[in-house]
Write an enzyme that holds these catalytic residues in place. Structure first.
Site, PDB file in Angstrom:
ATOM      1  N   HIS A  76      -1.167   0.665   7.019  1.00 35.84           N
ATOM      2  CA  HIS A  76      -1.322   1.604   5.895  1.00 35.84           C
ATOM      3  C   HIS A  76      -0.083   2.478   5.747  1.00 35.84           C
ATOM      4  O   HIS A  76       0.900   2.055   5.176  1.00 35.84           O
ATOM      5  CB  HIS A  76      -2.587   2.440   6.075  1.00 35.84           C
ATOM      6  CG  HIS A  76      -3.847   1.721   5.734  1.00 35.84           C
ATOM      7  ND1 HIS A  76      -4.245   1.493   4.443  1.00 35.84           N
ATOM      8  CD2 HIS A  76      -4.793   1.167   6.522  1.00 35.84           C
ATOM      9  CE1 HIS A  76      -5.388   0.820   4.438  1.00 35.84           C
ATOM     10  NE2 HIS A  76      -5.740   0.606   5.697  1.00 35.84           N
ATOM     11  N   GLU A 101      -4.675   0.383  10.966  1.00 42.31           N
ATOM     12  CA  GLU A 101      -6.044   0.885  10.933  1.00 42.31           C
ATOM     13  C   GLU A 101      -6.886   0.383  12.108  1.00 42.31           C
ATOM     14  O   GLU A 101      -7.907   0.980  12.455  1.00 42.31           O
ATOM     15  CB  GLU A 101      -6.721   0.516   9.609  1.00 42.31           C
ATOM     16  CG  GLU A 101      -8.005   1.290   9.373  1.00 42.31           C
ATOM     17  CD  GLU A 101      -8.580   1.095   7.983  1.00 42.31           C
ATOM     18  OE1 GLU A 101      -9.744   1.490   7.782  1.00 42.31           O
ATOM     19  OE2 GLU A 101      -7.874   0.568   7.102  1.00 42.31           O
ATOM     20  N   HIS A 153       0.805  -1.223   0.000  1.00 44.85           N
ATOM     21  CA  HIS A 153       0.000   0.000   0.000  1.00 44.85           C
ATOM     22  C   HIS A 153       0.841   1.277   0.000  1.00 44.85           C
ATOM     23  O   HIS A 153       0.808   2.047  -0.939  1.00 44.85           O
ATOM     24  CB  HIS A 153      -0.938  -0.017   1.201  1.00 44.85           C
ATOM     25  CG  HIS A 153      -1.776   1.209   1.356  1.00 44.85           C
ATOM     26  ND1 HIS A 153      -2.927   1.417   0.635  1.00 44.85           N
ATOM     27  CD2 HIS A 153      -1.629   2.298   2.144  1.00 44.85           C
ATOM     28  CE1 HIS A 153      -3.448   2.587   0.966  1.00 44.85           C
ATOM     29  NE2 HIS A 153      -2.678   3.137   1.886  1.00 44.85           N
ATOM     30  N   GLU A 196      -4.041  -4.378   9.544  1.00 40.52           N
ATOM     31  CA  GLU A 196      -4.258  -3.457   8.419  1.00 40.52           C
ATOM     32  C   GLU A 196      -3.265  -2.297   8.399  1.00 40.52           C
ATOM     33  O   GLU A 196      -3.636  -1.136   8.588  1.00 40.52           O
ATOM     34  CB  GLU A 196      -5.692  -2.928   8.416  1.00 40.52           C
ATOM     35  CG  GLU A 196      -6.736  -4.013   8.234  1.00 40.52           C
ATOM     36  CD  GLU A 196      -8.123  -3.435   8.044  1.00 40.52           C
ATOM     37  OE1 GLU A 196      -8.283  -2.563   7.175  1.00 40.52           O
ATOM     38  OE2 GLU A 196      -9.048  -3.864   8.768  1.00 40.52           O
TER      39      GLU A 196
END
Length: 311
Positions: A269, A284, A227, A267
């Site tokens: 990021h 996240e 990402h 998660e």
């Protein structure tokens, strides 16, 4: 492989959504909380603090500005925000409605440059609030992250399968990626001028050398959904695997290492180099993770492809 030391610091509830992170001019870690509409601040060893915005603002990417403040995009409110290290917030409405600002970075000209995902434009905002928008030569490109390099800005075009360059005069050049439907998202520029980017749909990290050659590095897990990306002082690129729950690194020589995060499905990021040289990523699910690098890595096969002609 000796894994790096990874520590997690809870900074919010699981529903707040820490998303992007940067080291501020005050040496603290500043991060967006995209779901709760807040900007957070953490000094390691102290309690985190947060500054409330409008609940539906969707603060997304945050960066250091040229004026000693932090600047961020409000993806849902279609604004650009500014927050001082003392917590004072100013917000700027953009000329194009529903433009979906996402990436933001300070340019070499002393202005803030940002992407408009829903409007196929690159925006420029002076510190006094004057906005200019530059249309892309593609429609439906979904420009995403943006980074400064020398006298230009580089950005990913997620749905056009390309990376773009915009000069300070607004001239835009598009560079096609070798892998079809790679869907680039994150982008960063190394100390040698190399442009690094993530290919979220292809499970690869890309690098464009200063001479224009593009090299793609396939990850051990091609479904990892890389990402965000940043670079350290030595020129190594560090990236998050949003779908793989890992943080990884890749050198220009093609040495790749990936490291599992302690909490499953966290998660990851945004990622940045912290004030003490370690890597920090925003999770996240409500935490920041600190990754202290090691020198032990795993090498994998790389794929070298020459850049196509720009258009």
């Amino acid at each position: 492989m000796t894994p790096p030391a990874i520590e997690e610091y809870t900074v919010s509830g699981r529903d707040s959504g820490p998303y992007s992170i940067t080291t501020g001019p005050d040496g603290a870690l500043w991060f967006t909380m995209v779901h709760s509409g807040s900007i957070g601040r953490l000094v390691p060893g102290q309690e985190p603090t947060s500054h409330r915005l409008s609940p539906d603002s969707g603060p997304t990417v945050i960066c250091n500005g040229p004026d000693g403040a932090l600047w961020f995009t409000e993806y849902r409110a279609h604004r650009i925000g500014r927050i001082t290290t003392a917590g004072r917030v100013t917000e700027f409405t953009l000329p194009t409605a529903e433009c979906g600002p996402f990436g933001i970075a300070a340019g070499p000209d002393g202005a803030l440059w940002f992407t408009e995902t829903a409007a196929d434009r690159i925006g420029r905002l002076t510190t006094d609030g004057t906005a200019t928008e530059y249309p892309l030569p593609r429609t439906g490109a979904f420009p995403s992250a943006i980074a400064a390099a020398g006298d230009a800005m580089w950005f990913t075009m997620n749905q056009a399968n390309a990376i773009g360059r915009i000069g300070m005069n607004g001239h835009i050049t598009v560079h096609e990626l070798p892998t079809e439907a790679a869907a680039p998202v994150g982008i960063a520029v190394g100390p040698d001028g190399s442009v690094w980017f993530t290919e979220i749909a292809a499970g690869q990290i890309g690098r464009m050398a200063p001479g224009g050659r593009i090299t793609e590095y396939p990850l051990p897990d091609r479904s990892a959904r890389p990402h965000a990306v940043t670079t350290d002082a030595g020129g190594t690129a560090w990236f998050t695997e949003w779908g793989g729950n890992r943080v990884g690194s890749v050198t220009s020589g093609g040495t790749v290492a990936v490291h599992e995060l302690p909490t499953p499905a966290s998660e990851p990021h945004g990622i940045t180099v912290g004030p003490e040289g370690a890597l920090w990523t925003a999770l996240e699910t409500g935490a920041l993770a600190r990754i202290k690098p090691t020198t032990t890595t795993t090498t994998i096969t790389t794929k070298h492809t020459e850049q196509r002609n720009a258009s």
